[in-house]
Design a protein around this motif. Structure first.
Motif, PDB file in Angstrom:
ATOM      1  N   PRO A 136       0.798  -1.230   0.000  1.00 24.85           N
ATOM      2  CA  PRO A 136       0.000   0.000   0.000  1.00 24.85           C
ATOM      3  C   PRO A 136       0.831   1.282   0.000  1.00 24.85           C
ATOM      4  CG  PRO A 136      -0.885  -1.572   1.586  1.00 24.85           C
ATOM      5  CD  PRO A 136       0.441  -2.101   1.140  1.00 24.85           C
ATOM      6  N   TYR A 137       2.138   1.156   0.124  1.00 19.39           N
ATOM      7  CA  TYR A 137       2.989   2.349   0.185  1.00 19.39           C
ATOM      8  C   TYR A 137       4.001   2.393  -0.962  1.00 19.39           C
ATOM      9  CZ  TYR A 137       0.940   2.057   4.786  1.00 19.39           C
ATOM     10  OH  TYR A 137       0.040   1.957   5.800  1.00 19.39           O
ATOM     11  N   TYR A 185      -2.852   3.633   3.327  1.00 17.14           N
ATOM     12  CA  TYR A 185      -2.060   3.553   2.096  1.00 17.14           C
ATOM     13  C   TYR A 185      -1.482   4.934   1.808  1.00 17.14           C
ATOM     14  CZ  TYR A 185      -5.999   5.727  -0.381  1.00 17.14           C
ATOM     15  OH  TYR A 185      -6.988   6.579  -0.787  1.00 17.14           O
ATOM     16  N   GLU A 223       4.768   1.637  -5.451  1.00 18.17           N
ATOM     17  CA  GLU A 223       4.206   1.416  -6.777  1.00 18.17           C
ATOM     18  C   GLU A 223       4.640   0.018  -7.230  1.00 18.17           C
ATOM     19  OE1 GLU A 223       5.845   4.749  -6.377  1.00 18.17           O
ATOM     20  OE2 GLU A 223       3.831   5.074  -5.609  1.00 18.17           O
ATOM     21  N   ARG A 246      -2.725   1.559  -4.956  1.00 18.80           N
ATOM     22  CA  ARG A 246      -2.316   1.381  -3.558  1.00 18.80           C
ATOM     23  C   ARG A 246      -3.519   1.151  -2.649  1.00 18.80           C
ATOM     24  NH1 ARG A 246       1.825   5.382  -5.076  1.00 18.80           N
ATOM     25  NH2 ARG A 246       0.346   7.047  -4.607  1.00 18.80           N
TER      26      ARG A 246
END
Length: 429
Positions: free
Chosen positions: A215-216, A271, A218, A363
């Motif tokens: 979630p943090y 996120y 790419e 995300r």
């Protein structure tokens, strides 16, 4: 090595007693850079090292360490001075574009008025001699006060109903915002990313799965399969992979398991969210006014060019008209750029925001998946928690500190051991 301002800020925020993991998480820096920066700072300001019985190290800094540094280095003193005067300089730069726009309009229309008066004077010279006075047929000049207060009655009826925003831009600031915007809203994105990742790792005791990091980051579909997106995180926070009995990989970060003070940490968001670019933070009325002034500037330039096309009148009249004629190209270029730059920027922002929305959606999807883990992911997270731990370097478990003489510490440790044995003997009796 040069001192890192992010490390100094993190030390202050963490109350001047920190570990490498504390600062790396707070500042979003990698472990090696943080460790070197803390050692350099401790050396410059006479900080102290505290070593626990487990071998973990905490750094203790004086609360006035910035004053110590300023007194020691002229460069830092200059930086402190520059930080004070730069806002004023930048403010002057911002309002200069609006000032130039107003001056451009004034010069253009005053030059038009002078030319028209001169032409009218030539046509009516005989009438003026008979009447003994001269009244021009018409006078063309912008009422600049109207642009700043177009309708006082409307202003009284409508604007007063709304509470005044103390942070609202003035007209000159709005011109700069209309031209160039208000800066990158994600200028500190990488700092936020590493802070969030560091906090997630610490919240989970220093051991996480790759899914807890997505979630943090790419992450492409290909990367999601082989988890090579975790490599930068391992490098940044000095982590290492561990393999479960089922052949799944989790990630262990021993350095982030050490802290100077037990803290309950939670990520600020589920996120990492990038902020969309805004065309301008100026009010809609200010933007319309800027467009109107830009259009007025171009219209005035077109009228003036029709009067000065061959340059004869400019040569005959000289003075202000000659000056305006000499810089006419600059005035036209500014007028075109005044409307052209925001137009180009508008379409650029639309494309940029569509990409930002796509990354945020990706995300957010990863965060939703993580909030509803299947059985396999639950098992993987459970295995990661077998590596979870937290080591606190407290004043009670210190084996050594540079604050005191080594011999004095040995005596204190011997006294503590004697006191402990005496307490045990008393309890057995």
């Amino acid at each position: 090595m040069p001192l890192n301002s992010k490390i100094m800020t993190a030390v202050e925020q963490l109350n001047y007693r920190v570990t490498v993991g504390d600062v790396a998480t707070q500042a979003g820096l990698d472990i090696d850079q943080t460790e070197r920066g803390l050692l350099a700072l401790a050396s410059e300001v006479s900080g102290n090292l505290q070593v626990s019985e487990a071998g973990d190290i905490a750094y203790l800094f004086p609360k006035n360490f910035r004053s110590v540094l300023r007194n020691k280095y002229w460069r830092l003193r200059f930086q402190a001075l520059w930080d004070k005067i730069w806002p004023a300089i930048f403010y002057l730069i911002r309002i200069s574009f609006g000032i130039f726009l107003v001056l451009s309009i004034v010069l253009i229309f005053v030059a038009i008025a002078i030319i028209l008066i001169a032409m009218s004077s030539q046509d009516d010279r005989s009438d003026n001699r008979r009447s003994g006075s001269f009244i021009p047929r018409f006078w063309i000049t912008p009422d600049l006060f109207w642009f700043f207060n177009p309708n006082p009655r409307y202003h009284r009826q409508h604007v007063r109903r709304q509470p005044k925003d103390p942070d609202q831009m003035n007209f000159l600031e709005a011109i700069f915002s209309f031209l160039f915007g208000d800066g990158n809203p994600n200028a500190n994105l990488e700092d936020r990313r590493w802070r969030e990742i560091g906090t997630i790792i610490r919240t989970n005791g220093g051991a996480v799965t790759g899914e807890q990091l997505t979630p943090y980051l790419e992450v492409s579909d290909h990367q999601r399969e082989n988890e090579d997106y975790v490599i930068p995180v391992l490098t940044h926070f000095d982590g290492r992979p561990e393999v479960s009995p089922q052949g799944e990989i989790i990630y262990h970060f021993p350095t982030l398991q050490t802290t100077a003070k037990a803290r309950q940490q939670r990520a600020s968001s589920t996120y990492l969210q990038e902020y969309p670019w805004k065309f301008s933070q100026a009010g809609s009325g200010q933007i319309l006014l800027a467009i109107g002034l830009g259009g007025l500037n171009l219209v005035g330039a077109a009228v003036l060019w029709s009067l000065l096309r061959d340059g004869t009148i400019a040569i005959q009249l000289g003075g202000l008209v000659g000056f305006v004629y000499s810089i006419f190209g600059v005035l036209v270029a500014y007028g075109i750029g005044f409307l052209g730059i925001p137009l180009i920027r508008y379409f650029w922002i639309q494309g940029r925001n569509s990409k930002i929305n796509a990354r945020n959606q990706q995300r957010q999807t990863s965060a939703v998946t993580l909030s509803r883990p299947d059985a396999a992911l639950q098992q993987k997270i459970g295995y990661a928690q077998t590596f979870a731990a937290q080591s606190v370097v407290s004043s009670e478990n210190l084996a050594y500190t540079t604050e005191k003489d080594l011999l004095e510490q040995e005596y204190e440790r011997a006294d503590a051991i004697d006191a402990e044995w005496q307490q045990r003997l008393n309890s057995t009796e």
